[in-house]
Design a protein around this motif. Sequence first.
Motif, PDB file in Angstrom:
ATOM      1  N   THR A  22       0.829  -1.216   0.000  1.00 43.82           N
ATOM      2  CA  THR A  22       0.000   0.000   0.000  1.00 43.82           C
ATOM      3  C   THR A  22       0.856   1.255   0.000  1.00 43.82           C
ATOM      4  O   THR A  22       0.619   2.185  -0.777  1.00 43.82           O
ATOM      5  N   TRP A  27      -1.245   4.505  -1.637  1.00 39.74           N
ATOM      6  CA  TRP A  27      -2.693   4.274  -1.564  1.00 39.74           C
ATOM      7  C   TRP A  27      -3.247   4.517  -0.164  1.00 39.74           C
ATOM      8  O   TRP A  27      -4.472   4.479   0.024  1.00 39.74           O
ATOM      9  N   ASP A  28      -2.365   4.759   0.788  1.00 40.67           N
ATOM     10  CA  ASP A  28      -2.849   4.977   2.152  1.00 40.67           C
ATOM     11  C   ASP A  28      -3.841   6.138   2.205  1.00 40.67           C
ATOM     12  O   ASP A  28      -4.764   6.139   3.015  1.00 40.67           O
ATOM     13  N   HIS A  31      -7.301   5.052   2.137  1.00 37.75           N
ATOM     14  CA  HIS A  31      -7.673   4.020   3.102  1.00 37.75           C
ATOM     15  C   HIS A  31      -8.144   4.601   4.424  1.00 37.75           C
ATOM     16  O   HIS A  31      -7.539   4.372   5.470  1.00 37.75           O
ATOM     17  N   LEU A  75      -5.175  -4.115   6.860  1.00 35.34           N
ATOM     18  CA  LEU A  75      -5.002  -2.667   6.684  1.00 35.34           C
ATOM     19  C   LEU A  75      -5.861  -1.875   7.668  1.00 35.34           C
ATOM     20  O   LEU A  75      -5.424  -0.835   8.184  1.00 35.34           O
TER      21      LEU A  75
END
Length: 114
Positions: A22, A27-28, A31, A75
């Motif tokens: 991630t 891409w965090d 999230h 995650l």
Amino acid sequence: MGFTLCYNNSMEEVKAAVVKFTKDRDWDQFHSPANLAKSIAIESGELLECFQWDDDFDKERVCDELADVVNYAILLADKLDVSLEDIIMKKLEENSRKYPVGKSKGNSKKYTEL
Ligand SMILES: [Mg+2]
């Protein structure tokens, strides 16, 4: 129904790999806890889809979707800064109290009906 898996990683290594995957893609930012919870539900739907019309299923496809669910669970636990192992063990302790072996063995009733 057979496919071969040859990994032998610890849960700690798996978690680190999921988080790195991630982070490497930045891409965090997508999230949020809500987005991760939604993703778990979406992937759970894809897992169910594997069994939609009958009980005959493709094990590799089921495992792919199961992995998606668990990846998002890892995650979300990371985002919440909790140990997945700890929250699983805590829940298991709670469930052990709700479902004592003496009352629940071989019985699928909810704890409120035992
Ligand atoms: Mg999927």
